[in-house]
Design a protein around this motif. Structure first.
Motif, PDB file in Angstrom:
ATOM      1  N   ALA A 145      20.084  81.185  38.427  1.00 53.79           N
ATOM      2  CA  ALA A 145      19.735  80.358  39.509  1.00 53.79           C
ATOM      3  C   ALA A 145      20.592  79.136  39.553  1.00 53.79           C
ATOM      4  O   ALA A 145      20.880  78.661  40.703  1.00 53.79           O
ATOM      5  N   ILE A 146      20.918  78.632  38.577  1.00 57.79           N
ATOM      6  CA  ILE A 146      22.159  77.326  38.785  1.00 57.79           C
ATOM      7  C   ILE A 146      23.251  77.884  39.498  1.00 57.79           C
ATOM      8  O   ILE A 146      23.997  77.243  40.161  1.00 57.79           O
ATOM      9  N   ALA A 147      23.745  79.144  39.174  1.00 59.56           N
ATOM     10  CA  ALA A 147      25.095  79.466  39.581  1.00 59.56           C
ATOM     11  C   ALA A 147      24.801  79.971  41.211  1.00 59.56           C
ATOM     12  O   ALA A 147      25.727  79.627  41.933  1.00 59.56           O
ATOM     13  N   VAL A 148      23.727  80.573  41.563  1.00 55.39           N
ATOM     14  CA  VAL A 148      23.320  80.534  43.004  1.00 55.39           C
ATOM     15  C   VAL A 148      23.397  79.134  43.769  1.00 55.39           C
ATOM     16  O   VAL A 148      24.101  79.096  44.790  1.00 55.39           O
ATOM     17  N   ASN A 149      22.827  78.350  43.263  1.00 54.12           N
ATOM     18  CA  ASN A 149      22.781  77.058  43.672  1.00 54.12           C
ATOM     19  C   ASN A 149      24.120  76.334  43.881  1.00 54.12           C
ATOM     20  O   ASN A 149      24.419  75.597  45.067  1.00 54.12           O
ATOM     21  N   THR A 150      25.049  76.455  42.887  1.00 52.68           N
ATOM     22  CA  THR A 150      26.169  75.995  42.967  1.00 52.68           C
ATOM     23  C   THR A 150      27.035  76.566  44.187  1.00 52.68           C
ATOM     24  O   THR A 150      27.784  75.926  44.982  1.00 52.68           O
ATOM     25  N   VAL A 151      27.247  77.852  44.251  1.00 47.89           N
ATOM     26  CA  VAL A 151      27.844  78.634  45.357  1.00 47.89           C
ATOM     27  C   VAL A 151      27.505  78.040  46.601  1.00 47.89           C
ATOM     28  O   VAL A 151      28.159  78.019  47.645  1.00 47.89           O
ATOM     29  N   LEU A 152      25.942  78.249  46.975  1.00 44.84           N
ATOM     30  CA  LEU A 152      25.452  78.070  48.165  1.00 44.84           C
ATOM     31  C   LEU A 152      25.531  76.482  48.479  1.00 44.84           C
ATOM     32  O   LEU A 152      26.202  76.366  49.717  1.00 44.84           O
ATOM     33  N   VAL A 153      25.573  75.387  47.762  1.00 43.63           N
ATOM     34  CA  VAL A 153      25.762  74.148  48.391  1.00 43.63           C
ATOM     35  C   VAL A 153      27.342  73.978  48.779  1.00 43.63           C
ATOM     36  O   VAL A 153      27.579  73.251  49.405  1.00 43.63           O
ATOM     37  N   THR A 154      28.193  74.270  47.553  1.00 43.48           N
ATOM     38  CA  THR A 154      29.534  74.429  48.102  1.00 43.48           C
ATOM     39  C   THR A 154      30.037  74.936  49.150  1.00 43.48           C
ATOM     40  O   THR A 154      30.799  74.453  50.231  1.00 43.48           O
ATOM     41  N   VAL A 155      29.626  75.957  49.610  1.00 41.43           N
ATOM     42  CA  VAL A 155      29.812  77.272  50.938  1.00 41.43           C
ATOM     43  C   VAL A 155      29.432  76.149  52.153  1.00 41.43           C
ATOM     44  O   VAL A 155      30.052  75.862  53.190  1.00 41.43           O
ATOM     45  N   LEU A 156      27.877  75.554  51.980  1.00 36.83           N
ATOM     46  CA  LEU A 156      27.353  74.791  52.993  1.00 36.83           C
ATOM     47  C   LEU A 156      28.343  73.396  53.377  1.00 36.83           C
ATOM     48  O   LEU A 156      28.520  72.924  54.641  1.00 36.83           O
ATOM     49  N   HIS A 157      28.834  72.722  52.175  1.00 36.28           N
ATOM     50  CA  HIS A 157      29.473  71.558  52.407  1.00 36.28           C
ATOM     51  C   HIS A 157      30.943  72.100  52.991  1.00 36.28           C
ATOM     52  O   HIS A 157      31.238  71.384  53.908  1.00 36.28           O
ATOM     53  N   ALA A 158      31.508  72.996  52.654  1.00 32.94           N
ATOM     54  CA  ALA A 158      32.786  73.528  53.198  1.00 32.94           C
ATOM     55  C   ALA A 158      32.697  73.783  54.826  1.00 32.94           C
ATOM     56  O   ALA A 158      33.562  73.347  55.618  1.00 32.94           O
ATOM     57  N   ILE A 159      31.349  74.445  55.086  1.00 32.68           N
ATOM     58  CA  ILE A 159      31.082  74.877  56.609  1.00 32.68           C
ATOM     59  C   ILE A 159      31.172  73.459  57.193  1.00 32.68           C
ATOM     60  O   ILE A 159      31.541  73.153  58.513  1.00 32.68           O
ATOM     61  N   SER A 160      30.360  72.545  56.637  1.00 30.84           N
ATOM     62  CA  SER A 160      30.139  71.200  57.396  1.00 30.84           C
ATOM     63  C   SER A 160      31.397  70.389  57.453  1.00 30.84           C
ATOM     64  O   SER A 160      31.787  69.890  58.550  1.00 30.84           O
ATOM     65  N   VAL A 161      32.297  70.415  56.512  1.00 32.64           N
ATOM     66  CA  VAL A 161      33.407  69.665  56.901  1.00 32.64           C
ATOM     67  C   VAL A 161      34.262  70.042  57.812  1.00 32.64           C
ATOM     68  O   VAL A 161      34.806  69.493  58.650  1.00 32.64           O
TER      69      VAL A 161
END
Length: 562
Positions: A464-480
């Motif tokens: 669960a922690i791994a999925v959360n980390t990947v998901l938030v990082t990808v969403l941040h990258a898309i936003s930037v």
């Protein structure tokens, strides 16, 4: 006050961060040997609630201070800098005192209904002074970072780490005979003393800088007040009276101007508070989502493990191993990413205020590339050598599968900090909040589903922690990418990936050749081999070049071609 460049400021914080992380492993290694994995679990269970409360104080206020002071400094508005600092201090201390009162008043109910471990109560009470102490320190830290002077922050962090290590270990050992819960409370008391030392360091540094600034200002005023020598030795009375009349008229106009300026400045007090809250509230909200997620993670992990049929003492020990042993190893390179993120906010804020979009891209590219290059070798080392690392550091080789499972996700953790700092510097904290919230919902949902599965147990929480980390990082990258059009070069990822695979494979071969040697020696040889080969490939593939080395403070001059 000394102002450092982006790279120099990041390197100063990096040096302090690496020293602190290395020193920080002393209690990580020693504390489980004193109070055991179960004692570490009690110690760690008190943290999530503290983190939630601290987020209200340190979540957005220091960042807002750094941003607005950096912008005020860029136009030379020293009066506004003082008003920002004063307003932020009142705001931070007020919130800290209110939360401390609530924390102490509701402590019995919190322990009974929220934290699923009654033995946390002593640690909970001991940590209560941290809110005010860290709240004051955070304002000073934001002030110095806004002036792009990272030395006070770096120095205070190092002193805090040293004091915390000494007293956490000593007090946990002294109080352990009174029970495991008091041993954990002793470790927490060491944390409090460390933060006191950090605050004292910041105060001393601030007053020293203020004394220098006042001395310099006084000298300038004395020089400005000295009358200019007249070209004529014999000035008649009429000229003198006329000059005096002109002087009085000018002084009157000046006083009127100052009065108007002062009235205008006082009217800006509300606007300063408003600007601080405008940025700090969304940032605090974003970090509050992460903090509450961390709190819920601790609660639901323990309850899910219990639902999976794991007894409370074992569940507490497993959670202690996860939070006190495994994740700190993964987060070791974040000393670099945190340093880059802290330096990035004022640097990008200043560039955005001056409409220098090319500089925003340059700074962001530097921080992302450094995070990628620096973090990658740690992921392969922890993945390949998880068992000997856990056995040598903690004497708990049984927790190696957890480290091996989470290690590949480390690279997403290292890239997340600069991306989030960019969103905050560009005044898009609400976007970061939304991304973090989505990740938190997914993580908590997966913990409930996976950790309660007897076949997975604690590994379900890790997934669960791994999925959360990947998901938030990808969403941040898309936003930037959406806001500034920035994206990483995919070829850089391919090159770094190839380099760590080749270096890791050869290092694994080296370790297999040294099986007859002591475990620590074969592990050390394998790690050194990995780093040497990896650095060689970085130069060979032109991910790092001589120009990058010349930017390193102090030692960069040795790489300049003459």
């Amino acid at each position: 006050m000394t102002k450092q460049s982006f790279i120099k400021g990041a390197m100063i914080l990096l040096l302090a961060g690496m020293i602190n992380r290395i020193l920080g492993f002393i209690p990580r290694i020693t504390l489980p040997r004193i109070i055991g994995a179960e004692g570490v679990g009690i110690y760690q269970l008190s943290y999530p609630f503290l983190i939630v409360l601290l987020t209200f104080i340190t979540g957005g206020i220091p960042l807002a201070i750094a941003k607005w002071i950096a912008e005020a400094e860029s136009v030379g508005d020293t009066a506004r800098v003082k008003r920002i600092f004063r307003t932020a201090m009142v705001l931070s201390v007020s919130i800290a005192l209110a939360l401390t009162s609530l924390m102490l008043f509701f402590a019995p109910l919190i322990i009974k209904y929220i934290i699923p471990e009654p033995r946390v109560y002593q640690s909970f009470l001991v940590m209560s002074p941290l809110l005010v102490i860290i709240g004051i320190s955070a304002v000073y830290r934001g002030y110095f970072q806004g002036k792009q002077n990272m030395i006070p922050s770096a120095l205070s962090q190092t002193i805090e780490t040293i004091i915390r290590i000494i007293f956490s270990l000593a007090l946990s050992y002294v109080l352990l005979p009174y029970g495991l819960h008091w041993g954990a409370a002793g470790a927490m008391l060491g944390v409090v003393l460390g933060e006191v030392a950090a605050l004292v360091t910041m105060l001393l540094y601030y007053h020293r800088e203020r004394k220098k600034r006042n001395s310099s200002l006084s000298l300038e005023q004395q020089k400005a007040a000295e009358p200019e020598l007249s070209d004529s030795a014999n000035m008649n009375n009429s000229s003198s009276n006329e000059s005096m009349s002109d002087y009085n008229s000018t002084a009157l106009d000046t006083n009127k101007h100052k009065s108007k300026k002062k009235w205008f400045s006082n009217n800006k007090e509300d606007s300063i508070l408003g600007k601080l809250l405008t940025l700090s509230i969304p940032v605090t909200g974003s970090r509050l989502v992460g903090s509450i997620s961390y709190l819920l993670e601790s609660i639901f992990t323990a309850r899910s493990l219990a639902a999976a049929g794991i007894v409370t003492s074992i569940a507490t020990a497993q959670y202690g191993a996860l939070q006190g042993m495994i994740l700190p190893l993964i987060l070791l390179p974040t000393a670099l990413t945190y340093s880059l993120a802290v330096s990035l906010v004022p640097s990008l804020s200043e560039a955005a205020a001056q409409k220098q979009n090319h500089l925003i891209h340059k700074r962001l590219h530097q921080s992302m590339r450094i995070s990628l290059v620096a973090g990658a070798p740690f992921t392969i080392i922890m993945f390949l050598f998880a068992e000997p690392i856990c056995e040598l550091l903690y004497a708990h080789g049984e927790y190696a599968p957890m480290l091996q499972l989470i290690a590949p996700i480390g690279i997403f953790i290292y890239l997340q900090a600069p991306l989030q700092a960019t969103l905050q510097a560009l005044e898009k904290p609400g976007v970061a909040l939304g991304n973090t919230f989505i990740g938190a919902v997914v993580k908590i949902s997966l913990i409930i589903v996976l950790a309660s599965n007897p076949a997975l147990g604690i590994k379900g929480a890790l997934i669960a922690i791994a999925v959360n980390t990947v998901l938030v990082t990808v969403l941040h990258a898309i936003s930037v990418k959406r806001f500034v059009g920035f994206h990483m070069n995919i070829l850089d990822f391919v090159k770094v990936g190839a380099a760590i695979i080749i270096a890791g494979a050869f290092a694994h071969y080296v370790k297999s050749l040294l099986t007859a040697q002591p475990e620590w020696l074969s592990l050390l040889a394998a790690c050194i081999t990995t780093m040497i080969l990896y650095i060689y490939f970085m130069f060979l593939m032109r991910i790092i070049d001589r120009d990058d080395l010349t930017r390193i403070p102090y030692i960069g001059k040795w790489f300049v071609q003459h």
